[in-house]
Design a protein around this motif. Structure first.
Motif, PDB file in Angstrom:
ATOM      1  N   ARG A  37     -21.316 -18.544  26.440  1.00  0.00           N
ATOM      2  CA  ARG A  37     -21.276 -19.357  27.670  1.00  0.00           C
ATOM      3  C   ARG A  37     -21.761 -20.795  27.496  1.00  0.00           C
ATOM      4  O   ARG A  37     -21.099 -21.727  27.983  1.00  0.00           O
ATOM      5  CB  ARG A  37     -22.088 -18.679  28.774  1.00  0.00           C
ATOM      6  N   PRO A  38     -22.895 -21.042  26.841  1.00  0.00           N
ATOM      7  CA  PRO A  38     -23.364 -22.431  26.751  1.00  0.00           C
ATOM      8  C   PRO A  38     -22.437 -23.340  25.948  1.00  0.00           C
ATOM      9  O   PRO A  38     -22.534 -24.568  26.063  1.00  0.00           O
ATOM     10  CB  PRO A  38     -24.726 -22.291  26.040  1.00  0.00           C
ATOM     11  N   HIS A  39     -21.557 -22.741  25.162  1.00  0.00           N
ATOM     12  CA  HIS A  39     -20.686 -23.516  24.279  1.00  0.00           C
ATOM     13  C   HIS A  39     -19.224 -23.514  24.734  1.00  0.00           C
ATOM     14  O   HIS A  39     -18.366 -24.051  24.043  1.00  0.00           O
ATOM     15  CB  HIS A  39     -20.750 -22.955  22.859  1.00  0.00           C
ATOM     16  N   ALA A  40     -18.955 -22.897  25.885  1.00  0.00           N
ATOM     17  CA  ALA A  40     -17.567 -22.700  26.307  1.00  0.00           C
ATOM     18  C   ALA A  40     -17.365 -23.132  27.748  1.00  0.00           C
ATOM     19  O   ALA A  40     -18.267 -23.037  28.586  1.00  0.00           O
ATOM     20  CB  ALA A  40     -17.176 -21.227  26.150  1.00  0.00           C
ATOM     21  N   ASP A  41     -16.164 -23.604  28.030  1.00  0.00           N
ATOM     22  CA  ASP A  41     -15.736 -23.897  29.388  1.00  0.00           C
ATOM     23  C   ASP A  41     -14.888 -22.717  29.852  1.00  0.00           C
ATOM     24  O   ASP A  41     -13.740 -22.548  29.412  1.00  0.00           O
ATOM     25  CB  ASP A  41     -14.926 -25.191  29.404  1.00  0.00           C
ATOM     26  N   LEU A  42     -15.465 -21.879  30.729  1.00  0.00           N
ATOM     27  CA  LEU A  42     -14.795 -20.680  31.227  1.00  0.00           C
ATOM     28  C   LEU A  42     -14.435 -20.790  32.704  1.00  0.00           C
ATOM     29  O   LEU A  42     -14.098 -19.796  33.344  1.00  0.00           O
ATOM     30  CB  LEU A  42     -15.694 -19.450  31.015  1.00  0.00           C
ATOM     31  N   ASP A  43     -14.484 -22.003  33.245  1.00  0.00           N
ATOM     32  CA  ASP A  43     -14.303 -22.180  34.680  1.00  0.00           C
ATOM     33  C   ASP A  43     -12.917 -21.774  35.177  1.00  0.00           C
ATOM     34  O   ASP A  43     -12.748 -21.458  36.360  1.00  0.00           O
ATOM     35  CB  ASP A  43     -14.559 -23.639  35.065  1.00  0.00           C
ATOM     36  N   ALA A  44     -11.936 -21.764  34.292  1.00  0.00           N
ATOM     37  CA  ALA A  44     -10.559 -21.502  34.724  1.00  0.00           C
ATOM     38  C   ALA A  44     -10.235 -20.015  34.830  1.00  0.00           C
ATOM     39  O   ALA A  44      -9.140 -19.659  35.285  1.00  0.00           O
ATOM     40  CB  ALA A  44      -9.577 -22.175  33.765  1.00  0.00           C
ATOM     41  N   VAL A  45     -11.146 -19.133  34.403  1.00  0.00           N
ATOM     42  CA  VAL A  45     -10.837 -17.699  34.417  1.00  0.00           C
ATOM     43  C   VAL A  45     -11.891 -16.936  35.202  1.00  0.00           C
ATOM     44  O   VAL A  45     -13.033 -17.382  35.348  1.00  0.00           O
ATOM     45  CB  VAL A  45     -10.737 -17.129  32.982  1.00  0.00           C
ATOM     46  N   ASP A  46     -11.503 -15.759  35.704  1.00  0.00           N
ATOM     47  CA  ASP A  46     -12.451 -14.923  36.425  1.00  0.00           C
ATOM     48  C   ASP A  46     -13.330 -14.160  35.440  1.00  0.00           C
ATOM     49  O   ASP A  46     -13.109 -14.171  34.229  1.00  0.00           O
ATOM     50  CB  ASP A  46     -11.726 -13.972  37.376  1.00  0.00           C
ATOM     51  N   GLU A  47     -14.345 -13.491  35.980  1.00  0.00           N
ATOM     52  CA  GLU A  47     -15.331 -12.817  35.131  1.00  0.00           C
ATOM     53  C   GLU A  47     -14.695 -11.690  34.321  1.00  0.00           C
ATOM     54  O   GLU A  47     -15.043 -11.488  33.148  1.00  0.00           O
ATOM     55  CB  GLU A  47     -16.474 -12.267  35.993  1.00  0.00           C
ATOM     56  N   ALA A  48     -13.767 -10.941  34.909  1.00  0.00           N
ATOM     57  CA  ALA A  48     -13.140  -9.835  34.178  1.00  0.00           C
ATOM     58  C   ALA A  48     -12.372 -10.342  32.964  1.00  0.00           C
ATOM     59  O   ALA A  48     -12.419  -9.732  31.882  1.00  0.00           O
ATOM     60  CB  ALA A  48     -12.210  -9.057  35.103  1.00  0.00           C
ATOM     61  N   GLU A  83      -4.791 -23.377  20.637  1.00  0.00           N
ATOM     62  CA  GLU A  83      -4.648 -24.414  19.612  1.00  0.00           C
ATOM     63  C   GLU A  83      -6.008 -25.017  19.288  1.00  0.00           C
ATOM     64  O   GLU A  83      -6.959 -24.913  20.063  1.00  0.00           O
ATOM     65  CB  GLU A  83      -3.692 -25.511  20.086  1.00  0.00           C
ATOM     66  N   LEU A  84      -6.069 -25.636  18.118  1.00  0.00           N
ATOM     67  CA  LEU A  84      -7.241 -26.402  17.731  1.00  0.00           C
ATOM     68  C   LEU A  84      -7.005 -27.861  18.082  1.00  0.00           C
ATOM     69  O   LEU A  84      -5.922 -28.400  17.834  1.00  0.00           O
ATOM     70  CB  LEU A  84      -7.499 -26.250  16.230  1.00  0.00           C
ATOM     71  N   VAL A  85      -8.010 -28.499  18.674  1.00  0.00           N
ATOM     72  CA  VAL A  85      -7.901 -29.896  19.095  1.00  0.00           C
ATOM     73  C   VAL A  85      -9.150 -30.633  18.608  1.00  0.00           C
ATOM     74  O   VAL A  85     -10.135 -30.015  18.213  1.00  0.00           O
ATOM     75  CB  VAL A  85      -7.778 -30.006  20.633  1.00  0.00           C
ATOM     76  N   PRO A  86      -9.126 -31.972  18.618  1.00  0.00           N
ATOM     77  CA  PRO A  86     -10.335 -32.707  18.240  1.00  0.00           C
ATOM     78  C   PRO A  86     -11.527 -32.283  19.087  1.00  0.00           C
ATOM     79  O   PRO A  86     -11.380 -31.862  20.236  1.00  0.00           O
ATOM     80  CB  PRO A  86      -9.946 -34.170  18.491  1.00  0.00           C
ATOM     81  N   ARG A  87     -12.700 -32.426  18.538  1.00  0.00           N
ATOM     82  CA  ARG A  87     -13.940 -31.957  19.169  1.00  0.00           C
ATOM     83  C   ARG A  87     -14.119 -32.547  20.561  1.00  0.00           C
ATOM     84  O   ARG A  87     -13.990 -33.758  20.769  1.00  0.00           O
ATOM     85  CB  ARG A  87     -15.124 -32.343  18.278  1.00  0.00           C
ATOM     86  N   ARG A  88     -14.408 -31.660  21.518  1.00  0.00           N
ATOM     87  CA  ARG A  88     -14.695 -32.053  22.894  1.00  0.00           C
ATOM     88  C   ARG A  88     -16.132 -31.667  23.239  1.00  0.00           C
ATOM     89  O   ARG A  88     -16.911 -31.273  22.364  1.00  0.00           O
ATOM     90  CB  ARG A  88     -13.716 -31.365  23.850  1.00  0.00           C
ATOM     91  N   GLU A  89     -16.447 -31.707  24.508  1.00  0.00           N
ATOM     92  CA  GLU A  89     -17.795 -31.346  24.937  1.00  0.00           C
ATOM     93  C   GLU A  89     -18.112 -29.895  24.594  1.00  0.00           C
ATOM     94  O   GLU A  89     -19.224 -29.568  24.158  1.00  0.00           O
ATOM     95  CB  GLU A  89     -17.933 -31.565  26.451  1.00  0.00           C
ATOM     96  N   HIS A  90     -17.134 -29.016  24.814  1.00  0.00           N
ATOM     97  CA  HIS A  90     -17.318 -27.587  24.525  1.00  0.00           C
ATOM     98  C   HIS A  90     -16.565 -27.206  23.248  1.00  0.00           C
ATOM     99  O   HIS A  90     -15.517 -27.770  22.947  1.00  0.00           O
ATOM    100  CB  HIS A  90     -16.802 -26.747  25.688  1.00  0.00           C
ATOM    101  N   LEU A  91     -17.123 -26.234  22.541  1.00  0.00           N
ATOM    102  CA  LEU A  91     -16.462 -25.730  21.329  1.00  0.00           C
ATOM    103  C   LEU A  91     -15.249 -24.879  21.667  1.00  0.00           C
ATOM    104  O   LEU A  91     -14.277 -24.829  20.914  1.00  0.00           O
ATOM    105  CB  LEU A  91     -17.441 -24.912  20.482  1.00  0.00           C
ATOM    106  N   VAL A  92     -15.289 -24.187  22.802  1.00  0.00           N
ATOM    107  CA  VAL A  92     -14.187 -23.335  23.243  1.00  0.00           C
ATOM    108  C   VAL A  92     -13.863 -23.680  24.686  1.00  0.00           C
ATOM    109  O   VAL A  92     -14.768 -23.768  25.533  1.00  0.00           O
ATOM    110  CB  VAL A  92     -14.536 -21.834  23.119  1.00  0.00           C
ATOM    111  N   VAL A  93     -12.595 -23.874  24.961  1.00  0.00           N
ATOM    112  CA  VAL A  93     -12.119 -24.109  26.329  1.00  0.00           C
ATOM    113  C   VAL A  93     -11.092 -23.034  26.638  1.00  0.00           C
ATOM    114  O   VAL A  93     -10.123 -22.858  25.888  1.00  0.00           O
ATOM    115  CB  VAL A  93     -11.482 -25.507  26.478  1.00  0.00           C
ATOM    116  N   VAL A  94     -11.289 -22.308  27.718  1.00  0.00           N
ATOM    117  CA  VAL A  94     -10.346 -21.273  28.132  1.00  0.00           C
ATOM    118  C   VAL A  94      -9.627 -21.764  29.382  1.00  0.00           C
ATOM    119  O   VAL A  94     -10.264 -22.187  30.358  1.00  0.00           O
ATOM    120  CB  VAL A  94     -11.055 -19.945  28.411  1.00  0.00           C
ATOM    121  N   ARG A  95      -8.325 -21.712  29.326  1.00  0.00           N
ATOM    122  CA  ARG A  95      -7.550 -22.187  30.473  1.00  0.00           C
ATOM    123  C   ARG A  95      -6.706 -21.052  31.049  1.00  0.00           C
ATOM    124  O   ARG A  95      -6.603 -19.981  30.476  1.00  0.00           O
ATOM    125  CB  ARG A  95      -6.647 -23.349  30.055  1.00  0.00           C
TER     126      ARG A  95
END
Length: 334
Positions: A283-294, A322-334
């Motif tokens: 969680r501290p390293h990922a943007d999970l805002d686009a998905v529900d908890e399940a 895909e892999l992209v240049p470094r952003r704020e989070h290491l993992v982004v889930v959309r």
């Protein structure tokens, strides 16, 4: 469960999954604790290509060969002893395939509660392991066993690979697609099996499938970055790959394949403690805002003998990000 006796009667036994507190790769030490444990640097040694932080250790022995070494074992993940042996062997061999190598030798690791489970059942476990090793054309030569209150089984595997063609989690390149070779959901279905006794043949089939073909296809395609998806879940292993490569991984949650019944298992609460710990670590390293908890739980689901996550495309493996240049989070889930 029962075991046939020589006199034709049947010996009634406790379920294998009831003989241990956890099951499969969900028993791993939590990733955050493991990082702290392994934070000490590995001493430099001539030819050592990979020490810690990847799926197997690798050392160069000459210009064309690197020797790979790995070990993996765990408590019962299913009640069928032979299936457990098959799953554990496929999981151990996967570490070599995840590095782009070929296994050449394995030895058994067996911990067995002799006072509570008959040795005939242990023989079934070893037979399942030998069956999968034979599929991999990898001889099994001996090993080590101890008397232990909880049953555990796995293998130490030696493999070989070309040192310049290793699949490493630190070799990612921005702009590269991410592919996944097996569906997720093994962990929640195994948790449901442990709690209810329901058998999920399709989950067993996924776990006993070797990653050999996917590994060879990846190496042939020139892919040099990858890992297998096991106890830390897709999110955890993606996080490790992104961090090691100095990039951000973007995951398309709608593209991630799931085993039938996986969402229902999460809905009904069959989620292991290991999966919960995976999610809290990421969680501290990922943007999970686009998905529900399940969905987040499924992406963090602790897999046992899961597929390969590859930075590249191979036939039959869906692209899940895909892999992209470094952003704020290491993992982004959309």
């Amino acid at each position: 469960m029962t075991l046939p006796r020589l006199d034709g009667s049947r010996l009634h036994l406790p379920r294998l999954t009831e003989s241990a507190a956890g099951g499969g790769c969900a028993c791993k030490i939590p990733p955050g604790e493991l990082e702290d444990l392994l934070s000490r640097s590995v001493p430099a040694f001539p030819g050592l290509l990979v020490g810690t932080g990847d799926d197997a250790a690798a050392i160069r022995v000459d210009g064309d060969r690197a020797v790979l070494s790995t070990v993996d074992f765990f408590t019962p993940v299913v009640d069928d002893a032979r299936d457990w042996g098959r799953i554990a062997a496929a999981n151990a061999l996967s570490d070599v395939y995840a590095m782009g190598g070929e296994p050449v030798l394995a030895v058994n690791l067996l911990c067995w509660p002799r006072a509570t489970l008959p040795m005939e059942l242990a023989a079934e476990v070893l037979g399942g392991g030998a069956e999968i090793a034979a599929q991999a054309r990898c001889p099994v030569a001996g090993g080590h066993s101890i008397d232990d209150p909880e049953p555990k089984y796995g293998m130490a595997v030696t493999g070989i690979a070309h040192p310049d063609r290793l699949l490493r989690n630190s070799s990612g390149v921005a702009g590269t697609p991410l592919s996944l070779t097996k569906p997720l959901g093994i962990g929640v279905l195994n948790t449901r099996h442990k709690a209810t006794g329901e058998v999920f043949a399709h989950a067993v089939a996924a776990m006993v499938t070797l990653n050999a073909g996917a590994s060879r296809a990846a190496v042939a395609a020139g892919i040099r970055c990858g890992t297998d998806v096991t106890g830390f879940g897709l999110l955890g292993h993606t996080l490790e790959l992104a961090r090691a490569s100095g990039l951000t991984a973007v995951i398309d949650s709608a593209a991630v394949p799931l085993l039938d019944g996986a969402r229902e298992a999460v809905r009904d609460g069959f989620v292991s403690g290991g999966t919960r710990r995976n999610l809290e670590w990421v969680r501290p390293h990922a943007d999970l805002d686009a998905v529900d908890e399940a969905t987040a739980v499924l992406l963090a689901d602790a897999q046992t003998s899961g597929g390969l996550l590859l930075a590249g495309e191979i036939p039959g493996a869906p692209v899940v990000g895909e892999l992209v240049p470094r952003r704020e989070h290491l993992v982004v889930v959309r």
